[in-house]
Design an enzyme around this catalytic site. Structure first.
Site, PDB file in Angstrom:
ATOM      1  N   PRO A  93       0.821  -1.208   0.000  1.00 47.16           N
ATOM      2  CA  PRO A  93       0.000   0.000   0.000  1.00 47.16           C
ATOM      3  C   PRO A  93       0.857   1.260   0.000  1.00 47.16           C
ATOM      4  CG  PRO A  93      -0.623  -1.460   1.826  1.00 47.16           C
ATOM      5  CD  PRO A  93       0.587  -2.041   1.194  1.00 47.16           C
ATOM      6  N   THR A 118       2.463   2.775  -2.412  1.00 50.66           N
ATOM      7  CA  THR A 118       3.638   2.868  -3.266  1.00 50.66           C
ATOM      8  C   THR A 118       3.330   3.543  -4.588  1.00 50.66           C
ATOM      9  OG1 THR A 118       3.167   0.589  -3.886  1.00 50.66           O
ATOM     10  CG2 THR A 118       4.943   0.951  -2.324  1.00 50.66           C
ATOM     11  N   HIS A 157      22.161 -10.090   7.381  1.00 48.54           N
ATOM     12  CA  HIS A 157      21.371 -11.261   7.035  1.00 48.54           C
ATOM     13  C   HIS A 157      21.330 -11.457   5.508  1.00 48.54           C
ATOM     14  CE1 HIS A 157      17.826 -13.993   7.771  1.00 48.54           C
ATOM     15  NE2 HIS A 157      17.619 -13.678   6.497  1.00 48.54           N
ATOM     16  N   GLU A 158      20.985 -10.403   4.798  1.00 43.05           N
ATOM     17  CA  GLU A 158      20.881 -10.533   3.339  1.00 43.05           C
ATOM     18  C   GLU A 158      22.251 -10.756   2.705  1.00 43.05           C
ATOM     19  OE1 GLU A 158      18.106 -11.077   2.075  1.00 43.05           O
ATOM     20  OE2 GLU A 158      16.849 -10.393   3.721  1.00 43.05           O
ATOM     21  N   THR A 205      -2.151   3.462  -7.627  1.00 39.52           N
ATOM     22  CA  THR A 205      -3.257   4.252  -8.146  1.00 39.52           C
ATOM     23  C   THR A 205      -2.723   5.468  -8.909  1.00 39.52           C
ATOM     24  OG1 THR A 205      -4.497   3.536  -6.216  1.00 39.52           O
ATOM     25  CG2 THR A 205      -5.427   5.331  -7.493  1.00 39.52           C
TER      26      THR A 205
HETATM   27  P1  ADP Z   1      -1.412   2.822  -3.678  1.00 45.70           P
HETATM   28  O1  ADP Z   1      -2.506   2.893  -4.667  1.00 45.70           O
HETATM   29  O2  ADP Z   1      -0.212   2.081  -4.164  1.00 45.70           O
HETATM   30  O3  ADP Z   1      -1.820   2.339  -2.337  1.00 45.70           O
HETATM   31  P2  ADP Z   1      -1.447   5.640  -4.057  1.00 45.70           P
HETATM   32  O4  ADP Z   1      -1.158   5.713  -5.508  1.00 45.70           O
HETATM   33  O5  ADP Z   1      -2.845   5.805  -3.651  1.00 45.70           O
HETATM   34  O6  ADP Z   1      -0.870   4.300  -3.444  1.00 45.70           O
HETATM   35  O7  ADP Z   1      -0.519   6.703  -3.325  1.00 45.70           O
HETATM   36  C1  ADP Z   1      -1.018   7.614  -2.392  1.00 45.70           C
HETATM   37  C2  ADP Z   1      -0.297   8.941  -2.480  1.00 45.70           C
HETATM   38  O8  ADP Z   1       1.064   8.802  -2.090  1.00 45.70           O
HETATM   39  C3  ADP Z   1      -0.240   9.473  -3.880  1.00 45.70           C
HETATM   40  O9  ADP Z   1      -1.361  10.236  -4.168  1.00 45.70           O
HETATM   41  C4  ADP Z   1       1.033  10.315  -3.876  1.00 45.70           C
HETATM   42  O10 ADP Z   1       0.790  11.601  -3.340  1.00 45.70           O
HETATM   43  C5  ADP Z   1       1.904   9.575  -2.914  1.00 45.70           C
HETATM   44  N1  ADP Z   1       2.805   8.673  -3.615  1.00 45.70           N
HETATM   45  C6  ADP Z   1       2.833   7.333  -3.497  1.00 45.70           C
HETATM   46  N2  ADP Z   1       3.794   6.793  -4.261  1.00 45.70           N
HETATM   47  C7  ADP Z   1       4.392   7.812  -4.899  1.00 45.70           C
HETATM   48  C8  ADP Z   1       5.453   7.900  -5.841  1.00 45.70           C
HETATM   49  N3  ADP Z   1       6.126   6.819  -6.266  1.00 45.70           N
HETATM   50  N4  ADP Z   1       5.826   9.114  -6.289  1.00 45.70           N
HETATM   51  C9  ADP Z   1       5.170  10.208  -5.852  1.00 45.70           C
HETATM   52  N5  ADP Z   1       4.171  10.207  -4.979  1.00 45.70           N
HETATM   53  C10 ADP Z   1       3.764   9.023  -4.485  1.00 45.70           C
HETATM   54 ZN    ZN Z   2      16.550 -14.664   5.080  1.00 47.15          ZN
HETATM   55 MG    MG Z   3      -4.470   2.513  -4.375  1.00 47.81          MG
END
Ligand code: ADP
Ligand code: ZN
Ligand code: MG
Length: 634
Positions: free
Chosen positions: A232, A234, A455-456, A237
């Site tokens: 979550p 990352t 570890h890694e 979306t």
């Molecule tokens: P996910 O859908 O993977 O749970 P989101 O896309 O909803 O995460 O991310 C939530 C917010 O976090 C985004 O609107 C953005 O502001 C920020 N964010 C997350 N990942 C990035 C990224 N790689 N680069 C820039 N902003 C990010």
């Molecule tokens: Zn290991």
């Molecule tokens: Mg999302």
């Protein structure tokens, strides 16, 4: 082969809980609307169908009836079993209607002279047949049931896609996906940091959308589905939106939970509707966020309730994906995102469906730096604010966490009336955010980071040092998924169908290399190796009970019978004697312990390399396989 460390189970994600609650609420309000519609329908039925059928007669006393009869005010009567109904002249002259219905309790039997009087008054009179019991039963029970059943049937038909019906009017089967115009998306790849690999793959998808002919010319098939997988926050979306923004095509955004409804068939109808819309708007991207809500494996655990619905929805989705030929003139590409790929139905992941999978992991140092740059765009930073130091301070943070910290830092600076955000604000914000994060066990302290690095490095070195180890391709101490604190990726050079005893032993040594490094360097061991230990033990047990690799036990099968169709093993060890079982356990223990000792000895011999590789990991967080060869002087 990813090596992972397990921590005690994380507390439930509050976001996920919120989502579930919202879904419940949606379901509640949905079934409530069904109920209201039902009540409305019944009311309409009573008002306009039943009531007009029943004559609204005024009840008058028998004496009044006799009086009116004498005054020739009665026009017509029907003598029924217990009462008399009929029509009398309207008491107000010249009013419409000229006659009014009436009823009165009384019978020709209780008033023997009645017939005579009726005849004298010249009233037309008739007797009523006693009501047939079948008829009244029909009216009282069968008709309402039929009507109700018909109503539900219409709903159901509409929901499962039959033409017409009442569902049409209420629109429950309409997809809730909203089409977003590319110009309204407002994000592009410039707004996503630390996801260069994912972006490169998505660029390719955009090429498919923009000039499909180019790829189809040589007969290639344009991919249909892209699945974004990652923990979550990352930016999954965000990436999907940015893809739409870059591609400039129609973009339909919806969430898996939109399809999960109380009523069987609604979800399936929505899927159908969504794809219909997308096809009309092609070239288009359909994005289904949190697809695990519908894509859960149909086998697996027995779920109570909602099972049918999910299954139908999933089947519909599969059918839609299979059904449309990605036409070269107007392609539709489906994107989906999930942070729980392991629960997805294998049917979704097979080639020709979501055949492209893009892993979006937590960002490494460089990635964090990029993300911090993006999220500090609108923020006034102090001139000496070192973004790279800020990135170093936040190992294990996701993009969403970083955005959150940056924002928090700006708020803290504003609170102390400063005119720019300093690194001190930033570290104060980290502490504040960590307080919320530690529950999710994502952030490590410095000591833990060192342990994970050792570890890694241990895994990687052993993989390189044993004769049959698969080459290491990547080592990282960036947590890749919840629970895992780091990973070592090995690339097998070829597919293996047969493995020798030595190769299996090497494999166990690599699995235990992580723990061996902890033991050699720190003299103490951590909980981080539980997953390694489990896999090593499992492999050793199979060597003994299935592959006949223990001299003491010989080439005899001790494991249970394999299940014919389901794969997996039926755990039935009742045929084994107590002694055999003890012997198996002892042999498993011997194999594992031997390899653990061997790994420790190898690492003691290459203590320098272990130190160097660990340092490299601590500064860079992610290194590739060549670094391992380098520290070993190869
Ligand atoms: P996910 O859908 O993977 O749970 P989101 O896309 O909803 O995460 O991310 C939530 C917010 O976090 C985004 O609107 C953005 O502001 C920020 N964010 C997350 N990942 C990035 C990224 N790689 N680069 C820039 N902003 C990010
Ligand atoms: Zn290991
Ligand atoms: Mg999302």
């Amino acid at each position: 082969m990813p090596e992972s460390k397990k921590l005690p189970p994380a507390k439930p994600d509050p976001e996920e809980e919120k989502k579930q609650r919202e879904q419940m609420q949606r379901r509640m309000s949905f079934s409530l609307s069904y109920l209201l519609v039902g009540i409305l329908f019944l009311w309409l039925f009573q008002e306009f169908v039943l009531t007009p059928m029943m004559i609204q007669a005024t009840e008058i006393p028998y004496s009044e009836f006799k009086q009116k009869l004498a005054n020739k005010q009665i026009v017509k009567v029907t003598l029924r079993e217990n009462d008399i109904i009929g029509e009398m002249k309207n008491p107000t002259p010249n009013a419409t209607p000229a006659t009014l219905p009436f009823e009165t309790v009384g019978t020709a039997k209780s008033d023997p002279k009645l017939i005579e009087q009726l005849e004298a008054a010249g009233v037309s009179y008739s007797f009523q047949r006693p009501p047939s019991p079948i008829g009244s039963f029909f009216m009282a029970y069968v008709l309402p049931l039929l009507l109700l059943g018909g109503f539900w049937y219409l709903m159901y038909r509409r929901a499962t896609g039959g033409a017409g019906g009442l569902g049409n009017i209420f629109g429950i089967s309409k997809s809730k996906a909203t089409e977003v115009k590319a110009s309204d998306v407002g994000v592009t790849f410039k707004d996503v940091g630390g996801a260069d690999e994912a972006i490169a793959e998505l660029q390719e998808i955009i090429q498919f959308l923009k000039s499909p002919e180019k790829f189809a010319k040589l007969g290639g098939r344009i991919p249909k589905g892209v699945l974004l997988v990652g923990p979550p926050g990352t930016g999954k979306t965000l990436l999907a939106k940015a893809t739409a923004g870059e591609a400039g095509t129609s973009f339909f955004e919806t969430s898996g939970s939109e399809f999960v409804e109380m009523f069987v068939g609604v979800g399936a109808a929505r899927v159908r509707d969504l794809f219909e819309q997308a096809r009309k708007a092609a070239p288009a991207i359909v994005f289904i966020d949190e697809i695990d809500a519908i894509g859960q494996s149909r086998a697996g655990a027995i779920r109570i309730g909602g099972n049918d619905e999910r299954e139908q929805t999933l089947n519909q989705l599969l059918a839609e994906i299979d059904g449309f030929k990605t036409s070269t003139s107007a392609p539709v590409i489906i994107m989906a995102a999930t942070n729980r790929p392991e629960v997805l139905d294998p049917a979704l992941l097979r080639a020709g469906r979501f055949d492209r999978q893009i892993v979006v992991g937590n960002p490494d140092l460089q990635g964090r730096l990029q993300i911090l740059k993006i999220h500090s765009r609108g923020i006034k930073l102090a001139p000496d604010f070192d973004l790279e130091r800020a990135a170093r301070m936040t190992p294990g943070f996701s993009g969403a966490d970083l955005a959150n910290v940056m924002n928090e830092a700006a708020l803290l600076a504003a609170r102390r009336n400063a005119d720019a955000v300093t690194l001190d604000d930033f570290s104060a914000a980290i502490e504040r955010v960590i307080a919320g994060l530690e529950k999710k066990s994502r952030v490590m302290n410095e000591g833990e980071r060192r342990t994970v690095a050792y570890h890694e490095a241990g895994h990687a070195l052993i993989a390189e040092l044993v004769p049959h180890g698969d080459p290491v391709s990547k080592i990282s101490i960036v947590p890749r998924s919840r629970g895992a604190l780091g990973y070592t990726m090995q690339m097998p050079t070829e597919d293996r169908y047969l493995m020798t005893l030595e190769e299996l032993q090497d494999r166990i040594a690599v699995m235990l290399g992580g723990r061996a490094a902890e033991k050699v360097v720190c003299g103490q061991i951590s909980t981080g190796a539980s997953d390694d230990i489990m896999r090593a033990t499992e492999l050793a047990r199979r060597m003994v009970t299935e592959f006949g690799m223990s001299e003491k036990l010989g080439s005899v099968r001790y494991a249970g019978q394999p299940l014919q169709y389901l794969g997996g093993t039926l755990e039935d060890s009742s045929h084994l004697s107590q002694e055999t079982r003890q012997l198996i356990d002892r042999e498993v223990q011997r194999i594992v312990t031997e390899q653990y000792e061997r790994a420790q000895n190898l690492l003691r011999e290459h203590r320098d390399a272990l130190e160097k590789l660990t340092q490299l990991l601590l500064t860079k967080e992610t290194v590739d396989g060549s670094a391992v060869k380098q520290v070993l002087g190869k």
